[in-house]
Enzyme design. Sequence first.
Site: not given
Ligand code: 5GP
Length: 141
Positions: A105, A107
Site C-alpha cells: 500500500h 499512503h
Molecule cells: P503501514 O505501517 O503498514 O504502512 O500502515 C498501515 C496503515 O493501515 C496504517 O496507517 C493504519 O492506520 C491503516 N489501517 C490499519 N487497519 C486498518 C483498517 O482496518 N482499515 C483501514 N482503512 N486502514 C487501516
Amino acid sequence: MTSPAYEADNIFAKILKGDIPAVKLYEDDDTLAFMDVMPQAPGHLLVIPKAASRNLLDADPAVLGGLIAVVQRLAVAAKAAFDADGVQVVQFNEPAAGQTVFHLHFHVIPRHEGAILKPHAGGMESIDVLKANAEKIKAEL
Ligand code: 5GP
C-alpha cells in the site's frame, strides 16, 4: 534474503474480499483506494493493488505502473480537496521500516505548512469524519 510469504488473511485482503468495510474512494480492475482509519492528517488515504504482494519488495513490476498512476491521481485530488500545500506519499517495507499491514500500500497524506502529523497508526477517526473527507476527495477525482 527473500521476502516472507504473502499472508492472505491480512486486513487489506479482507477489505478487498468485502469481508470488512472500508470508506472507498476509487476502484478499478487492478486497484482500490480508501481512507486510512487512523489518519495522520485529514484526507490520509491508502492505495493498494488487488494483486497479492506483501510489499514493494515482492510486487510484480507489471502491477506498479498502473498502481502509481492511481497514487498520482489520488494525490492530486487529495491536495485539491484539502487545499493542501503539499502531499506526502509514503510506503513501508517490513516491520523494521514501519510496515504494520502486509499487503502492498501507498499512503497519500495531504500536508499543510507547519502542521505536525499525528503518529503513524495512532487513534481511530470517526466514520462520519472519514466519510465526509472521502466525499471531498471524490469530488476532485
Ligand atoms: P503501514 O505501517 O503498514 O504502512 O500502515 C498501515 C496503515 O493501515 C496504517 O496507517 C493504519 O492506520 C491503516 N489501517 C490499519 N487497519 C486498518 C483498517 O482496518 N482499515 C483501514 N482503512 N486502514 C487501516
